[in-house]
Structure formats: structure tokens, C-alpha cells
Scaffold this active site. Structure first.
Site, PDB file in Angstrom:
ATOM      1  N   SER A 255     -70.476  81.300 -32.866  1.00  0.00           N
ATOM      2  CA  SER A 255     -69.667  80.117 -33.232  1.00  0.00           C
ATOM      3  C   SER A 255     -70.403  79.246 -34.239  1.00  0.00           C
ATOM      4  CB  SER A 255     -69.375  79.254 -32.012  1.00  0.00           C
ATOM      5  OG  SER A 255     -68.465  79.870 -31.181  1.00  0.00           O
TER       6      SER A 255
ATOM      7  N   ARG B 182     -71.422  70.426 -33.868  1.00  0.00           N
ATOM      8  CA  ARG B 182     -70.922  70.415 -32.474  1.00  0.00           C
ATOM      9  C   ARG B 182     -69.526  69.809 -32.372  1.00  0.00           C
ATOM     10  NH1 ARG B 182     -72.940  71.843 -27.465  1.00  0.00           N
ATOM     11  NH2 ARG B 182     -74.813  73.010 -27.874  1.00  0.00           N
TER      12      ARG B 182
ATOM     13  N   HIS C 105     -67.270  72.473 -33.401  1.00  0.00           N
ATOM     14  CA  HIS C 105     -67.283  73.464 -32.320  1.00  0.00           C
ATOM     15  C   HIS C 105     -66.291  73.080 -31.220  1.00  0.00           C
ATOM     16  CE1 HIS C 105     -69.575  75.472 -28.855  1.00  0.00           C
ATOM     17  NE2 HIS C 105     -69.200  76.465 -29.637  1.00  0.00           N
TER      18      HIS C 105
END
Ligand SMILES: C/C1=C2N=C(/C=C3N=C(/C(C)=C4\N[C@@](C)([C@@H]5N=C1[C@](C)(CCC(=O)O)[C@H]5CC(=O)O)[C@@](C)(CC(=O)O)[C@@H]4CCC(=O)O)[C@@](C)(CC(=O)O)[C@@H]\3CCC(=O)O)C(C)(C)[C@@H]/2CCC(=O)O
Length: 208
Positions: free
Chosen positions: A15, A38, A41
Site C-alpha cells: 500500500s 497515512r 492510506h
């Protein structure tokens, strides 16, 4: 039989590699870039980068505050639940006052949402805290009003409420606030509790 990746760390590695390959992170300072990865993500949108706005010391000040033991003040339980406790550097308190029994009456008295009224219960913990607003635009507006009224100043505000009514406006108000609060926002309608928690988790720990 379905063929799919079952190894958690491998899923994360893949990812983050995909995000770094597809998102245009080049214009971001290193500390914000790591947080942006993040945040992306958490929502799957690599173009989130273009809507990110931040003050120069937002990540550094939030990180320093957490290391010094500052509490994390969250607008909703979803944000608080998303904070990974083991990443926190000082076993920091994660506070959400929304479900306090006094809040519905307080909201009725104040003529506002429960999310905004719940911030009244933050007052004695606001000084130097890290604030994470992922859902409620009214909570972010109320935070700014409280600062204007002389409430203690948090170290930094992750301001990423989501939606169609007040979300964009509350985030712009934070970014332009004369108090110069350190902030990290996603401009426009996008945001959400998962993005707020992901940003906080990234700030709490420099590791991916
Ligand atoms: C207007 C509100 C919005 N809520 C949004 C999106 C989601 N909210 C979820 C849930 C479960 C909760 N939302 C409340 C915070 C509730 N949501 C509101 C309010 C009516 C007002 C907030 C505001 O405008 O600033 C708010 C109630 C209040 O009086 O403050 C929640 C407390 C409602 C409740 O269940 O009692 C609750 C929070 C629970 C918690 O503590 O975690 C959703 C999961 C929606 C759903 O249940 O289907 C979703 C989550 C989004 C996220 O990522 O956080 C919006 C879109 C933010 C919207 C505000 C803006 C708009 O355009 O409408």
C-alpha cells in the site's frame, strides 16, 4: 479459491509503495509527507495531497506535544477509537467527551450540536493538547470560538471534518484564524474520522 495477499505487513508495504508511486508528494516537507501517506492510506485517494494545507510547525509541534505527554482531544468516538494506543509516545490520554451524560442538555441550552457542546468539557485539558476533529464541522467552529473567548490554546489541530454543511468553511476558518493555531487540514468536503485518526497515528510515530 481466491488469490489474495494475507500477510498484514506485506499488505502495508505494498500500500505505502503504491501511494508513494502514485501520489505527488514532492512539494511536501518530509514530516508532512509521511503524515500525508497515512492519510491517503486511510481513504484510498492519492489526489488528497492537492487539498492538504498545513502550518509550518504543525507536525513537529503536535509530535513534540505528544512526546511531552499531551492529551489527544477528539470530536467523536470514531476518531478516538482509531488512535493506535501502542504508537503513542507517552501513553497519552485519548479523550472524547461526546458521550458524557451532560452533553445533550448542554447542547440544548447552547442551541448547538452535541459535537460542539462536548468541547465545553475539554477546557481544563486544552492547554498544549493535540486536537483531532474528523467528523463534526460544528466542533471545529466551536473550538475557534472558544479560542477567541480566551480558552487555553492547543499545541496543534488536525482539522479534517467531512461533509457538505460547514466542513469546508470550518477548515478554512481554522487555516485563516488570527490566533495562528498550528493546523493540518484537508480543504473542501473531504475528510473523516479515519483520516483524522490516521494523521494522528502518523504523527505519533515516525515509523511506517
Ligand atoms: C451533521 C452531522 C454529520 N455527520 C457526518 C458523518 C457521519 N457521522 C456519523 C456518525 C455515526 C455520527 N455523527 C455525529 C457526530 C452527528 N453527525 C452530524 C451531527 C448531527 C452534527 C455534527 C456537525 O454538523 O458538526 C452529529 C450529532 C451532534 O449533535 O453533534 C454523531 C454524534 C451522531 C450520533 O450517532 O449520535 C455520530 C458520532 C459517533 C461517534 O462518536 O463516533 C457517520 C458514521 C454517519 C452514519 O451514521 O451514517 C458518518 C461518519 C463520518 C466520519 O468519517 O466521521 C457528516 C457528513 C460529517 C455530517 C456533517 C456535515 C454534513 O455535511 O452533513
Amino acid at each position: 479459491m481466491h488469490q489474495y495477499e494475507k500477510d498484514g505487513p506485506a499488505i502495508y508495504r505494498q500500500s505505502f509503495a503504491t501511494i508513494r508511486a502514485e501520489a505527488d508528494l514532492a512539494g511536501l516537507p518530509a514530516d508532512v509527507s509521511q503524515v500525508a501517506v497515512r492519510m491517503i492510506h486511510a481513504c484510498g485517494m492519492v489526489d488528497l495531497v492537492k487539498d492538504l494545507a498545513f502550518s509550518p510547525n504543525a507536525v513537529a509541534d503536535a509530535r513534540a506535544a505528544l512526546r511531552a505527554g499531551a492529551p489527544i482531544l477528539c470530536d467523536v468516538a470514531m476518531v478516538a477509537s482509531g488512535v493506535t494506543r501502542k504508537r503513542l509516545p507517552a501513553d497519552n490520554d485519548v479523550v472524547c467527551t461526546l458521550s458524557d451524560p451532560s452533553v445533550p442538555e448542554l447542547a440544548a441550552k447552547m442551541g448547538t450540536t452535541r459535537s460542539a457542546a462536548a468541547l465545553e468539557l475539554w477546557r481544563d485539558r486544552m492547554e498544549g493538547a493535540v486536537v483531532a476533529v474528523g467528523n463534526a464541522p460544528t466542533a471545529l467552529f466551536r473550538l475557534l470560538e472558544m479560542i477567541e473567548e480566551g480558552a487555553p490554546r492547543p499545541a496543534a489541530v488536525i482539522g479534517v471534518p467531512v461533509g457538505f454543511v460547514g466542513a469546508m468553511e470550518s477548515k478554512e476558518a481554522l487555516a485563516e484564524h488570527p490566533s495562528g493555531l498550528e493546523h493540518l487540514i484537508v480543504r473542501g468536503r473531504r475528510g473523516g474520522s479515519a483520516i483524522a485518526a490516521a494523521a494522528l497515528n502518523a504523527i505519533a510515530s515516525e515509523e511506517e
